[in-house]
Design a protein around this motif. Structure first.
Motif, PDB file in Angstrom:
ATOM      1  N   TYR A   6       0.813  -1.218   0.000  1.00 57.06           N
ATOM      2  CA  TYR A   6       0.000   0.000   0.000  1.00 57.06           C
ATOM      3  C   TYR A   6       0.852   1.277   0.000  1.00 57.06           C
ATOM      4  CZ  TYR A   6       0.854  -0.997   4.965  1.00 57.06           C
ATOM      5  OH  TYR A   6       1.442  -1.324   6.160  1.00 57.06           O
ATOM      6  N   LEU A  40       3.543   1.479  -2.077  1.00 59.87           N
ATOM      7  CA  LEU A  40       4.288   1.485  -3.332  1.00 59.87           C
ATOM      8  C   LEU A  40       4.015   2.727  -4.167  1.00 59.87           C
ATOM      9  CD1 LEU A  40       6.111   0.199  -5.468  1.00 59.87           C
ATOM     10  CD2 LEU A  40       4.094  -1.020  -6.335  1.00 59.87           C
ATOM     11  N   GLU A  41       2.751   3.052  -4.385  1.00 59.28           N
ATOM     12  CA  GLU A  41       2.429   4.167  -5.274  1.00 59.28           C
ATOM     13  C   GLU A  41       3.032   5.485  -4.798  1.00 59.28           C
ATOM     14  OE1 GLU A  41      -1.314   6.267  -7.612  1.00 59.28           O
ATOM     15  OE2 GLU A  41      -1.649   4.462  -6.404  1.00 59.28           O
ATOM     16  N   VAL A  93       6.856   5.393  -5.354  1.00 61.68           N
ATOM     17  CA  VAL A  93       7.269   5.564  -6.751  1.00 61.68           C
ATOM     18  C   VAL A  93       7.029   6.993  -7.209  1.00 61.68           C
ATOM     19  CG1 VAL A  93       6.775   4.897  -9.136  1.00 61.68           C
ATOM     20  CG2 VAL A  93       7.007   3.141  -7.378  1.00 61.68           C
ATOM     21  N   GLN A  94       5.910   7.576  -6.807  1.00 57.02           N
ATOM     22  CA  GLN A  94       5.621   8.955  -7.194  1.00 57.02           C
ATOM     23  C   GLN A  94       6.708   9.912  -6.712  1.00 57.02           C
ATOM     24  OE1 GLN A  94       3.331  10.046  -9.236  1.00 57.02           O
ATOM     25  NE2 GLN A  94       2.319   8.070  -9.482  1.00 57.02           N
ATOM     26  N   LYS A 140       9.830   8.963  -9.304  1.00 53.15           N
ATOM     27  CA  LYS A 140       9.688   8.617 -10.723  1.00 53.15           C
ATOM     28  C   LYS A 140      10.333   9.634 -11.656  1.00 53.15           C
ATOM     29  CE  LYS A 140       5.730   8.867 -12.792  1.00 53.15           C
ATOM     30  NZ  LYS A 140       4.305   8.646 -13.157  1.00 53.15           N
ATOM     31  N   SER A 151      11.554  -5.384  -7.874  1.00 52.16           N
ATOM     32  CA  SER A 151      10.530  -5.291  -6.834  1.00 52.16           C
ATOM     33  C   SER A 151      10.520  -6.562  -5.991  1.00 52.16           C
ATOM     34  CB  SER A 151       9.147  -5.102  -7.468  1.00 52.16           C
ATOM     35  OG  SER A 151       8.129  -5.286  -6.494  1.00 52.16           O
ATOM     36  N   ILE A 176       2.343  -7.499  -6.394  1.00 50.57           N
ATOM     37  CA  ILE A 176       2.318  -6.406  -7.366  1.00 50.57           C
ATOM     38  C   ILE A 176       3.013  -6.842  -8.651  1.00 50.57           C
ATOM     39  CG2 ILE A 176       2.799  -3.975  -7.781  1.00 50.57           C
ATOM     40  CD1 ILE A 176       1.004  -4.510  -5.366  1.00 50.57           C
ATOM     41  N   ASP A 223       2.087  -3.455 -13.425  1.00 47.00           N
ATOM     42  CA  ASP A 223       1.629  -2.388 -12.521  1.00 47.00           C
ATOM     43  C   ASP A 223       2.780  -1.451 -12.160  1.00 47.00           C
ATOM     44  OD1 ASP A 223      -0.966  -3.308 -12.477  1.00 47.00           O
ATOM     45  OD2 ASP A 223      -0.741  -4.451 -10.627  1.00 47.00           O
ATOM     46  N   ILE A 224       3.949  -2.037 -11.925  1.00 48.74           N
ATOM     47  CA  ILE A 224       5.109  -1.218 -11.568  1.00 48.74           C
ATOM     48  C   ILE A 224       5.536  -0.366 -12.754  1.00 48.74           C
ATOM     49  CG2 ILE A 224       7.559  -1.321 -10.944  1.00 48.74           C
ATOM     50  CD1 ILE A 224       6.762  -3.879  -9.312  1.00 48.74           C
ATOM     51  N   LEU A 246       3.275   2.570 -13.055  1.00 49.51           N
ATOM     52  CA  LEU A 246       3.555   3.582 -12.036  1.00 49.51           C
ATOM     53  C   LEU A 246       4.806   4.395 -12.381  1.00 49.51           C
ATOM     54  CD1 LEU A 246       2.885   1.655  -8.696  1.00 49.51           C
ATOM     55  CD2 LEU A 246       1.611   3.622  -9.553  1.00 49.51           C
ATOM     56  N   ASN A 271      -4.018  -2.756  -5.945  1.00 44.71           N
ATOM     57  CA  ASN A 271      -3.052  -1.747  -6.368  1.00 44.71           C
ATOM     58  C   ASN A 271      -3.099  -1.552  -7.876  1.00 44.71           C
ATOM     59  OD1 ASN A 271      -1.150  -1.072  -3.887  1.00 44.71           O
ATOM     60  ND2 ASN A 271      -1.678  -3.218  -3.761  1.00 44.71           N
TER      61      ASN A 271
END
Length: 271
Positions: free
Chosen positions: A75, A77-78, A81-82, A85, A96, A101, A105-106, A109, A271
């Protein structure tokens, strides 16, 4: 390995992998950097314990790294990464170790075509005995798989699997050490209740677990075959196995793995 590795996330899995890499001496300590979202005390502790670098500056962590290891909770991760990135580039290998995940998905992101490898080690990495599965994302080539395998080979054994199988891997080798410890807890309790002192019981049980594992690895025989060789008709082992069978032992273990796999799928869907 002449690479700089950055860990995004500093939980138990990140520490297990860091510990294994440090003890294997595949990297110089200064080549390993760790950061997390807001727990500076945690990353400071890892810096002191393993003589690595801990940095709160996400830009510096991401820009300088050859390999970025995502080791957050699913939870987290997002937001993690934000926060990095814009500093990532497609020449970096992203690995990862987050359960559930997918590489797709990665990739979504991250927002670029960085090669992504999904790894599922376990906490035995900290002593060099992890069983790690790896699967490659759509932008990862053979050279990236080889690089990731070289890294994780330092902390145990590795296997390359299809990504569709990673949920099952999570349910067996990812969570597997906890099942083993739970089984050992029960054996220890039985031994102590029967009058054996705890220290002796643990020494015997631990070596029994290690020995059984080595027999599985070295003998080339199946678990069923090895079990049958230990089991004399009408003997003590048979009596013990009959109690396990009466309690639905195999069915319970199978349900255990299914539940862990199901949870891995659920984590991925959230996710």
């Amino acid at each position: 390995m002449d690479k700089k590795v950055a860990f995004i996330g500093a939980g138990s899995m990140a520490e297990a992998v860091i510990s294994g890499i440090v003890h294997a001496e595949i990297l110089q300590n200064e080549q390993i950097v760790v950061t997390n979202r807001n727990n500076k005390e945690r990353i400071d502790r890892l810096e002191r314990r393993y003589q690595i670098q801990s940095i709160q500056d996400k830009e510096k962590v991401a820009v300088d790294a050859d390999i970025v290891v995502l080791a957050t909770k699913p939870y987290d991760l997002e937001p993690a990464v934000q926060s990095i990135k814009e500093y990532l580039n497609p020449n970096q290998l992203i690995i990862s170790v987050i359960a559930g995940i997918s590489t797709d998905d990665i990739t979504a992101l991250i927002g670029n075509q960085s090669p992504v490898i999904r790894a599922m080690p376990n906490t035995s990495a900290s002593i060099g005995y992890s069983a790690t599965a790896l699967s490659a994302g759509k932008y990862a080539g053979e050279e990236h798989v080889v690089e990731a395998k070289a890294l994780f080979d330092t902390i145990g054994t590795t296997a390359i699997v299809a990504e569709d199988d990673m949920h099952t891997v999570t349910g067996i080798s990812g969570s597997g050490p906890a099942y083993m410890y739970y089984f050992v807890e029960a054996m220890e309790k039985a031994a102590v209740e029967a009058g054996l002192d705890k220290k002796t019981a643990m020494e015997l049980i631990a070596q029994t677990v290690v020995g059984a594992g080595e027999m599985l690895k070295q003998s080339g025989e199946t678990a069923a075959s090895l079990r049958e060789k230990v089991t004399s008709p009408g003997g003590t082992t048979q009596a013990g196995l009959e109690a396990l069978a009466a309690g639905g032992f195999q069915e319970t273990v199978q349900e255990c793995v299914k539940n862990a796999r199901k949870r891995s799928v659920e984590l991925g869907e959230k996710n």
